[in-house]
Scaffold this motif. Sequence first.
Motif, PDB file in Angstrom:
ATOM      1  N   ARG A 109       0.867  -1.181   0.000  1.00  9.98           N
ATOM      2  CA  ARG A 109       0.000   0.000   0.000  1.00  9.98           C
ATOM      3  C   ARG A 109       0.897   1.222   0.000  1.00  9.98           C
ATOM      4  O   ARG A 109       1.916   1.242   0.683  1.00  9.98           O
ATOM      5  CB  ARG A 109      -0.890   0.018   1.245  1.00  9.98           C
ATOM      6  CG  ARG A 109      -2.136  -0.825   1.151  1.00  9.98           C
ATOM      7  CD  ARG A 109      -2.866  -0.922   2.481  1.00  9.98           C
ATOM      8  NE  ARG A 109      -3.017   0.338   3.185  1.00  9.98           N
ATOM      9  CZ  ARG A 109      -3.593   0.450   4.393  1.00  9.98           C
ATOM     10  NH1 ARG A 109      -4.059  -0.638   5.001  1.00  9.98           N
ATOM     11  NH2 ARG A 109      -3.696   1.617   4.993  1.00  9.98           N
ATOM     12  N   THR A 147       0.975   1.125  -8.410  1.00 10.53           N
ATOM     13  CA  THR A 147      -0.312   1.076  -7.709  1.00 10.53           C
ATOM     14  C   THR A 147      -0.832  -0.342  -7.866  1.00 10.53           C
ATOM     15  O   THR A 147      -0.943  -0.848  -8.992  1.00 10.53           O
ATOM     16  CB  THR A 147      -1.312   2.079  -8.309  1.00 10.53           C
ATOM     17  OG1 THR A 147      -0.795   3.401  -8.152  1.00 10.53           O
ATOM     18  CG2 THR A 147      -2.663   1.969  -7.615  1.00 10.53           C
ATOM     19  N   THR A 148      -1.122  -0.995  -6.746  1.00  7.33           N
ATOM     20  CA  THR A 148      -1.437  -2.423  -6.749  1.00  7.33           C
ATOM     21  C   THR A 148      -2.727  -2.699  -6.002  1.00  7.33           C
ATOM     22  O   THR A 148      -3.002  -2.083  -4.967  1.00  7.33           O
ATOM     23  CB  THR A 148      -0.290  -3.222  -6.092  1.00  7.33           C
ATOM     24  OG1 THR A 148       0.940  -2.925  -6.752  1.00  7.33           O
ATOM     25  CG2 THR A 148      -0.543  -4.716  -6.171  1.00  7.33           C
ATOM     26  N   LEU A 149      -3.496  -3.620  -6.525  1.00  3.47           N
ATOM     27  CA  LEU A 149      -4.687  -4.097  -5.819  1.00  3.47           C
ATOM     28  C   LEU A 149      -4.220  -5.034  -4.722  1.00  3.47           C
ATOM     29  O   LEU A 149      -3.744  -6.139  -4.994  1.00  3.47           O
ATOM     30  CB  LEU A 149      -5.607  -4.826  -6.798  1.00  3.47           C
ATOM     31  CG  LEU A 149      -7.047  -5.086  -6.354  1.00  3.47           C
ATOM     32  CD1 LEU A 149      -7.803  -3.768  -6.173  1.00  3.47           C
ATOM     33  CD2 LEU A 149      -7.768  -5.962  -7.363  1.00  3.47           C
ATOM     34  N   ASP A 150      -4.322  -4.595  -3.458  1.00  6.23           N
ATOM     35  CA  ASP A 150      -3.754  -5.382  -2.362  1.00  6.23           C
ATOM     36  C   ASP A 150      -4.760  -6.392  -1.803  1.00  6.23           C
ATOM     37  O   ASP A 150      -5.902  -6.495  -2.263  1.00  6.23           O
ATOM     38  CB  ASP A 150      -3.212  -4.464  -1.269  1.00  6.23           C
ATOM     39  CG  ASP A 150      -4.304  -3.805  -0.444  1.00  6.23           C
ATOM     40  OD1 ASP A 150      -5.470  -3.830  -0.873  1.00  6.23           O
ATOM     41  OD2 ASP A 150      -3.983  -3.270   0.636  1.00  6.23           O
ATOM     42  N   SER A 153      -8.832  -6.247  -0.639  1.00 10.75           N
ATOM     43  CA  SER A 153     -10.004  -6.421  -1.502  1.00 10.75           C
ATOM     44  C   SER A 153     -10.206  -7.909  -1.789  1.00 10.75           C
ATOM     45  O   SER A 153      -9.266  -8.711  -1.712  1.00 10.75           O
ATOM     46  CB  SER A 153      -9.817  -5.662  -2.819  1.00 10.75           C
ATOM     47  OG  SER A 153      -8.794  -6.264  -3.596  1.00 10.75           O
ATOM     48  N   GLY A 156      -8.091  -8.881  -4.796  1.00 13.25           N
ATOM     49  CA  GLY A 156      -6.677  -8.934  -4.432  1.00 13.25           C
ATOM     50  C   GLY A 156      -6.340 -10.160  -3.614  1.00 13.25           C
ATOM     51  O   GLY A 156      -5.305 -10.802  -3.821  1.00 13.25           O
ATOM     52  N   SER A 173      -1.684  -4.449 -11.202  1.00 13.03           N
ATOM     53  CA  SER A 173      -0.944  -3.242 -10.836  1.00 13.03           C
ATOM     54  C   SER A 173      -0.564  -2.465 -12.083  1.00 13.03           C
ATOM     55  O   SER A 173      -0.532  -3.003 -13.188  1.00 13.03           O
ATOM     56  CB  SER A 173       0.319  -3.618 -10.047  1.00 13.03           C
ATOM     57  OG  SER A 173       1.159  -4.453 -10.827  1.00 13.03           O
ATOM     58  N   ASP A 258     -11.421   4.367  -7.131  1.00 19.76           N
ATOM     59  CA  ASP A 258     -10.827   3.165  -7.706  1.00 19.76           C
ATOM     60  C   ASP A 258      -9.379   3.472  -8.019  1.00 19.76           C
ATOM     61  O   ASP A 258      -9.075   4.151  -8.999  1.00 19.76           O
ATOM     62  CB  ASP A 258     -11.593   2.772  -8.973  1.00 19.76           C
ATOM     63  CG  ASP A 258     -11.123   1.437  -9.529  1.00 19.76           C
ATOM     64  OD1 ASP A 258     -10.014   1.016  -9.167  1.00 19.76           O
ATOM     65  OD2 ASP A 258     -11.862   0.823 -10.307  1.00 19.76           O
ATOM     66  N   ASN A 259      -8.466   3.003  -7.180  1.00 14.58           N
ATOM     67  CA  ASN A 259      -7.043   3.298  -7.371  1.00 14.58           C
ATOM     68  C   ASN A 259      -6.478   2.640  -8.617  1.00 14.58           C
ATOM     69  O   ASN A 259      -5.565   3.157  -9.251  1.00 14.58           O
ATOM     70  CB  ASN A 259      -6.242   2.823  -6.160  1.00 14.58           C
ATOM     71  CG  ASN A 259      -6.144   3.892  -5.104  1.00 14.58           C
ATOM     72  OD1 ASN A 259      -6.349   5.062  -5.392  1.00 14.58           O
ATOM     73  ND2 ASN A 259      -5.869   3.497  -3.877  1.00 14.58           N
ATOM     74  N   LEU A 260      -6.985   1.460  -8.935  1.00 15.66           N
ATOM     75  CA  LEU A 260      -6.399   0.705 -10.031  1.00 15.66           C
ATOM     76  C   LEU A 260      -6.894   1.186 -11.387  1.00 15.66           C
ATOM     77  O   LEU A 260      -6.151   1.244 -12.351  1.00 15.66           O
ATOM     78  CB  LEU A 260      -6.717  -0.781  -9.855  1.00 15.66           C
ATOM     79  CG  LEU A 260      -5.822  -1.727 -10.634  1.00 15.66           C
ATOM     80  CD1 LEU A 260      -4.378  -1.587 -10.176  1.00 15.66           C
ATOM     81  CD2 LEU A 260      -6.278  -3.160 -10.465  1.00 15.66           C
TER      82      LEU A 260
END
Length: 272
Positions: A109, A147-150, A153, A156, A173, A258-260
């Motif tokens: 993160r 930027t990664t889906l950790d 979620s 993730g 990512s 939505d970060n990704l």
Amino acid sequence: RILKSYFSFKAVFEEPLEKDRRYLMAVLPHGVIPFAASCLIEKFHELGFFPNMIGASVLFRIPLLRQFCRLGGVVPASKRTVLQALQWKYPNNVTFIVPGGIAEIFYMREDVEQVLIQRRKGFVKLALQSGSDLVPVYGLGHTHLFTTLDKSSSLGSFLMRLSRKFQISLPLSYGRWGMPLVPHSRPIAAIVGRPIRIDAAVPEPSEEQIAEVHAQFMAELRRIFDKHKHLVPGYEKKRLYFDDEEVPPQPRNVVAKDNLFPSTLPSLSARL
């Protein structure tokens, strides 16, 4: 050299390495790609060492890639081959391992620094069995490269389990220009801590011996992080969390978007 320039890479050695000793360099965190380890290996070449790198065994099942790995000094991640590599003398007396493995990618993160180390003790056992000094290495800046889906979620968490099952990283990512394998051009630094000396090989170390060295390793890892974190912008106020420690929840402004796959469209609540 290209990577070192791209990342404005810095390497800090708290103690000089000795040619007549053998070292197991445990690098954390893994990141989407362990760039700090790659840049540090190039630095070792400049110092006259030619390190070995422990890589996923699946890499050696793929034609051409297998030959490329061998040329690059990569060793399959099996107990037999790792112990063999740890017996090699100078200039091959340095071996790199990333104990957090693929699962650690999903702990990434941008607002929190967390490593997967509390239950990872196999590398400590390898150091004891081979009589190799154990060296903590921290790669500052990894969490700012993608930027990664950790794992927080559902998707993730599913990808983390899938990656561990097939022993190949499958994160969602993106980095520079929105590309999946192109990291942002941001500073990183590799901090090489003081070696934990193992003066004699212990063929069958006890749980107590492993736990004692593991505790020393974690304490040293946290110390070098706190001492040198100012070297990378944005890390000055960060705290290092181990995987058994509760991390703060993500900021609301991070959860709300939505970060990704960010969008420039206004949110529904903004239009009501």
